[in-house]
Design an enzyme around this catalytic site. Structure first.
Site, PDB file in Angstrom:
ATOM      1  N   TYR A 120      62.030  35.575 -73.480  1.00 26.55           N
ATOM      2  CA  TYR A 120      63.475  35.674 -73.231  1.00 26.55           C
ATOM      3  C   TYR A 120      64.274  34.767 -74.169  1.00 26.55           C
ATOM      4  O   TYR A 120      65.463  34.551 -73.952  1.00 26.55           O
ATOM      5  CB  TYR A 120      63.805  35.328 -71.776  1.00 26.55           C
ATOM      6  CG  TYR A 120      63.412  36.402 -70.758  1.00 26.55           C
ATOM      7  CD1 TYR A 120      62.750  37.564 -71.141  1.00 26.55           C
ATOM      8  CD2 TYR A 120      63.718  36.246 -69.412  1.00 26.55           C
ATOM      9  CE1 TYR A 120      62.398  38.527 -70.201  1.00 26.55           C
ATOM     10  CE2 TYR A 120      63.367  37.198 -68.475  1.00 26.55           C
ATOM     11  CZ  TYR A 120      62.712  38.350 -68.872  1.00 26.55           C
ATOM     12  OH  TYR A 120      62.366  39.295 -67.934  1.00 26.55           O
ATOM     13  N   LYS A 166      48.284  33.818 -69.465  1.00 29.05           N
ATOM     14  CA  LYS A 166      47.457  34.884 -70.036  1.00 29.05           C
ATOM     15  C   LYS A 166      46.907  34.328 -71.354  1.00 29.05           C
ATOM     16  O   LYS A 166      47.023  34.945 -72.414  1.00 29.05           O
ATOM     17  CB  LYS A 166      48.335  36.132 -70.218  1.00 29.05           C
ATOM     18  CG  LYS A 166      47.598  37.393 -70.546  1.00 29.05           C
ATOM     19  CD  LYS A 166      46.895  38.037 -69.377  1.00 29.05           C
ATOM     20  CE  LYS A 166      46.077  39.212 -69.892  1.00 29.05           C
ATOM     21  NZ  LYS A 166      45.246  39.851 -68.876  1.00 29.05           N
ATOM     22  N   ASP A 198      47.807  38.749 -64.594  1.00 28.55           N
ATOM     23  CA  ASP A 198      47.622  40.127 -64.122  1.00 28.55           C
ATOM     24  C   ASP A 198      46.822  40.135 -62.821  1.00 28.55           C
ATOM     25  O   ASP A 198      47.204  40.774 -61.839  1.00 28.55           O
ATOM     26  CB  ASP A 198      46.986  41.021 -65.204  1.00 28.55           C
ATOM     27  CG  ASP A 198      45.798  40.385 -65.913  1.00 28.55           C
ATOM     28  OD1 ASP A 198      45.464  39.219 -65.619  1.00 28.55           O
ATOM     29  OD2 ASP A 198      45.191  41.070 -66.762  1.00 28.55           O
ATOM     30  N   ASP A 222      59.800  36.041 -63.723  1.00 28.77           N
ATOM     31  CA  ASP A 222      60.776  37.073 -63.382  1.00 28.77           C
ATOM     32  C   ASP A 222      60.066  38.222 -62.663  1.00 28.77           C
ATOM     33  O   ASP A 222      60.487  38.680 -61.587  1.00 28.77           O
ATOM     34  CB  ASP A 222      61.443  37.565 -64.676  1.00 28.77           C
ATOM     35  CG  ASP A 222      62.738  38.318 -64.427  1.00 28.77           C
ATOM     36  OD1 ASP A 222      63.210  38.321 -63.271  1.00 28.77           O
ATOM     37  OD2 ASP A 222      63.264  38.902 -65.386  1.00 28.77           O
ATOM     38  N   ASP A 226      59.909  39.273 -58.339  1.00 31.71           N
ATOM     39  CA  ASP A 226      60.352  40.567 -57.802  1.00 31.71           C
ATOM     40  C   ASP A 226      59.207  41.243 -57.051  1.00 31.71           C
ATOM     41  O   ASP A 226      59.417  41.859 -55.999  1.00 31.71           O
ATOM     42  CB  ASP A 226      60.841  41.504 -58.919  1.00 31.71           C
ATOM     43  CG  ASP A 226      62.322  41.289 -59.272  1.00 31.71           C
ATOM     44  OD1 ASP A 226      62.801  40.149 -59.164  1.00 31.71           O
ATOM     45  OD2 ASP A 226      62.981  42.272 -59.668  1.00 31.71           O
TER      46      ASP A 226
HETATM   47 MG    MG Z   1      64.886  39.576 -62.477  1.00 33.35          MG
END
Ligand code: MG
Ligand code: NAI
Length: 325
Positions: A120, A166, A198, A222, A226
């Protein structure tokens, strides 16, 4: 002197859940004063920028900020605002609430997400038509400071840190993240677990109770938060805190929910719980506890919005929270 709160409702349901939350804060009779600022798609259409200068200045000057959500311009709004408050850690508590149908009622964990770099960092390019790249930035400094934060947070709660990575594939960048977290753990003599992200996604679904504090690189935090929202009843329940700097910004994890925006049925719980985190961060611990308890009591007994299987409106839920304050 009053504590100055910048309020940035943004777009979509941000314009519904943020005012509902300000009504609750107003009812506390705490020494808070509010200034509202614009950001997002609507102001971009009107003024050509999704983040007017006075919004950044207002957020910078305030003691804390309550943010709703921005639409398509979200990245142009929230990333600079997180930077404006000097935040390097995004804290996302995820827990199942009594009375709310949850896939995994045992869930009670907190994501501590690196908030400044990773994929990001915004370094993307189109090398040629159809050929694109994204540069992932991982530094020892940023990784250590978020790890320090995660270990402090865990120590205060007698909890254990799991680091998501990872490094078997992204050997250099996640290798750095992992090395930095290990260095912090070593310095403190603190135990921690390490999990490939993962496999962690699967284990979170199957056994969320195994996790306390999950320290993640930016994108992983992020996505995994969720995912965890899905275990406890959805995004309408997840608050977040952007902290680490001199001031801080609090926001629901969700976005503008275009599918329900304008209908007056958005769940305000995520934003109200974000406001509770804000009050605690400001040292208004009792006020924060009052808000959280009132929201939890409404989640337990209703009324509930449609995302939680109910038929109530945002206004109904807000009235019930006000009554229970
Ligand atoms: Mg989000
Ligand atoms: P979203 O979080 O807005 O919605 C995902 C799903 O969850 C939708 O079905 C929505 O109805 C439901 N939902 C979310 N919050 C809810 C609430 N409080 N009450 C009831 N249901 C709720 O994510 P989506 O659809 O991926 O993105 C929509 C827009 O929001 C996009 O333009 C995106 O850029 C923006 N966005 C902004 C964020 C921010 O400002 N921090 C964060 C995430 C998305």
């Amino acid at each position: 002197d009053d504590v100055e709160i910048a309020v940035v409702p943004g777009d979509g349901i941000g314009r519904e859940v943020t005012p509902a939350t300000v009504r609750v804060l107003d009812a506390l009779d705490a020494p808070l004063s509010f200034s509202e600022y614009e950001a997002g798609d609507a102001v971009a259409d009107e003024r050509g920028t999704p983040l007017p200068e006075e919004t950044v200045e207002g957020v910078d000057a305030a003691d804390a900020t309550l943010f709703g959500a921005a639409g398509e311009t979200a990245a142009d709004v929230i990333l600079p605002l997180r930077e404006a408050v000097g935040s390097f850690a995004n804290v996302r508590p995820v827990k199942a609430y009594p009375g709310v149908d949850a896939l995994q009622p045992e869930t009670d964990l907190v994501f501590v997400r690196e908030n400044t770099e990773g994929v990001y960092a915004g370094i993307e390019s189109e090398l040629a038509p159809g050929v694109t790249t994204c540069t992932r930035v991982v530094t020892d400094d940023a990784s250590r400071r978020v790890a320090e934060f995660a270990f402090d947070y865990a120590a205060e709660r007698d909890a254990r840190v799991t680091v998501a990575h990872k490094a078997n594939v992204m050997r250099v960048t996640d290798g750095q993240f992992l090395d930095s977290v290990r260095a912090v753990a070593d310095d403190r003599g603190a135990a921690h677990d390490e999990a490939l992200m993962d496999a962690l996604a699967m284990h979170l679904v199957q056994r969320p109770a195994d996790y306390d504090v999950v320290c993640c690189p930016n994108l992983a935090g992020d996505m995994l938060s969720d995912l965890a929202a899905g275990l406890v009843g959805g995004l309408g329940l997840l608050p977040s805190a952007n902290v680490g700097g001199a001031n801080a910004l609090f926001e629901p994890v969700h976005g503008t929910a275009p599918d329900i925006a304008g209908e007056g049925v958005a769940n305000p719980a995520a934003t109200m719980l974000s406001a509770a985190l804000m009050l605690e961060w400001l040292g208004e611990t009792d006020a924060g506890e009052r808000v959280r308890t009132a929201v939890e009591s409404v989640l337990a007994d209703g009324p509930r919005t449609p995302d939680l299987g109910g038929e109530a409106t945002t206004a109904d839920v807000t009235a019930a929270v006000l009554e229970r304050l």
